[in-house]
Design a protein around this motif. Structure first.
Motif, PDB file in Angstrom:
ATOM      1  N   ASP A 119       0.836  -1.207   0.000  1.00  0.00           N
ATOM      2  CA  ASP A 119       0.000   0.000   0.000  1.00  0.00           C
ATOM      3  C   ASP A 119       0.871   1.257   0.000  1.00  0.00           C
ATOM      4  OD1 ASP A 119      -2.295  -1.501  -0.006  1.00  0.00           O
ATOM      5  OD2 ASP A 119      -2.703  -1.276   2.140  1.00  0.00           O
ATOM      6  N   HIS A 122       2.582   1.634  -3.415  1.00  0.00           N
ATOM      7  CA  HIS A 122       1.647   2.132  -4.438  1.00  0.00           C
ATOM      8  C   HIS A 122       1.461   3.647  -4.281  1.00  0.00           C
ATOM      9  CE1 HIS A 122       0.112  -1.294  -6.738  1.00  0.00           C
ATOM     10  NE2 HIS A 122       0.203  -2.028  -5.632  1.00  0.00           N
ATOM     11  N   ARG A 125       4.548   5.301  -5.647  1.00  0.00           N
ATOM     12  CA  ARG A 125       4.568   5.337  -7.114  1.00  0.00           C
ATOM     13  C   ARG A 125       3.655   6.439  -7.638  1.00  0.00           C
ATOM     14  NH1 ARG A 125       2.629   0.242 -10.642  1.00  0.00           N
ATOM     15  NH2 ARG A 125       0.642   0.941  -9.767  1.00  0.00           N
ATOM     16  N   ASN A 126       2.471   6.582  -7.039  1.00  0.00           N
ATOM     17  CA  ASN A 126       1.531   7.612  -7.481  1.00  0.00           C
ATOM     18  C   ASN A 126       2.084   9.019  -7.248  1.00  0.00           C
ATOM     19  OD1 ASN A 126      -0.286   5.624  -8.225  1.00  0.00           O
ATOM     20  ND2 ASN A 126      -1.430   5.702  -6.295  1.00  0.00           N
ATOM     21  N   PRO A 136       5.220  -2.181  -7.275  1.00  0.00           N
ATOM     22  CA  PRO A 136       5.078  -2.146  -5.822  1.00  0.00           C
ATOM     23  C   PRO A 136       4.792  -3.500  -5.189  1.00  0.00           C
ATOM     24  CG  PRO A 136       3.940  -0.292  -6.798  1.00  0.00           C
ATOM     25  CD  PRO A 136       4.344  -1.192  -7.933  1.00  0.00           C
ATOM     26  N   ASP A 137       3.957  -4.305  -5.845  1.00  0.00           N
ATOM     27  CA  ASP A 137       3.603  -5.598  -5.256  1.00  0.00           C
ATOM     28  C   ASP A 137       4.801  -6.550  -5.241  1.00  0.00           C
ATOM     29  OD1 ASP A 137       0.835  -4.978  -4.782  1.00  0.00           O
ATOM     30  OD2 ASP A 137       0.518  -5.164  -6.938  1.00  0.00           O
TER      31      ASP A 137
END
Length: 213
Positions: A119, A122, A125-126, A136-137
């Motif tokens: 989380d 992510h 990255r955003n 990310p995962d």
């Protein structure tokens, strides 16, 4: 709540020292100094005690507040590592999650950890904090797997006394491959950072009362 916390800490001490199969509810009662009725009021079985100890990790995996999500991911691992050096309930939870015994929590603890880290990554990255190719995962799975191995080796070699150093080394090796260049030099991956985070954290007894109670 205090009786429940006492039982959890006593069970954690037994499990940390002797493992799940080497501990009994009688051992827990002797250490806690309470009646069997008090135990069964809170926990119907030894397995229920183990479940509560494993679930103790969940609040500790909540993302820490911060403007930089990648730093928050680093902070989460540093804070967890610092607590793992000192918190007997967390130490027992990790032993339950990594040791093959008649009690099997499955992959729950790892999935909780992976989700928390993923989380944050992510979000990073955003915000443009990661290099474009970074997944990310995939990185979350890598971080949790690496942390698990690092803490185990640290436990076997020196009782986790060098765990923070090992986690800092992990991040310093990993970040050049995932962090945006402009951010790299501003990220904190030092042991002092963990000490600063610890100062703002609740004491273990408070966590037992408020997070598990």
């Amino acid at each position: 709540m205090r009786t429940r916390a006492l039982l959890l800490r006593s069970a954690a001490e037994c499990i940390k020292e002797h493992g799940y199969d080497g501990s009994s509810t009688t051992d827990v009662l002797r250490r806690a100094g309470v009646t069997r009725g008090a135990l069964y009021f809170h926990f119907p079985s030894k397995e229920a005690l183990a479940d509560a100890i494993v679930e103790y990790q969940m609040p500790l995996l909540r993302p820490l507040p911060g403007d930089c999500s990648l730093q928050s991911a680093i902070d989460l691992t540093l804070s967890y590592a610092r607590m793992l050096q000192k918190d007997v309930v967390l130490q027992a939870a990790v032993r339950l999650a990594t040791e093959e015994t008649s009690y099997q929590p499955g992959t729950r603890p790892y999935l909780w950890s992976q989700q928390s880290v993923a989380d944050l990554l992510h979000q990073a990255r955003n915000k443009g904090e990661l290099l474009p190719h970074t997944d990310p995962d995939e990185i979350a799975v890598l971080i949790v797997g690496a942390f698990t191995g690092i803490q185990l080796l640290s436990q076997l070699s020196c009782g986790r006394s060098d765990l923070l150093f090992r986690v800092c080394v992990l991040w310093r090796a990993l970040l050049p491959g995932i962090a945006a260049p402009g951010l790299l030099l501003r990220l904190r991956t030092d042991e002092k950072r963990a000490e600063e985070l610890e100062e703002a954290d609740a004491a273990p007894e408070d966590r037992l009362l408020h997070d598990v109670g």
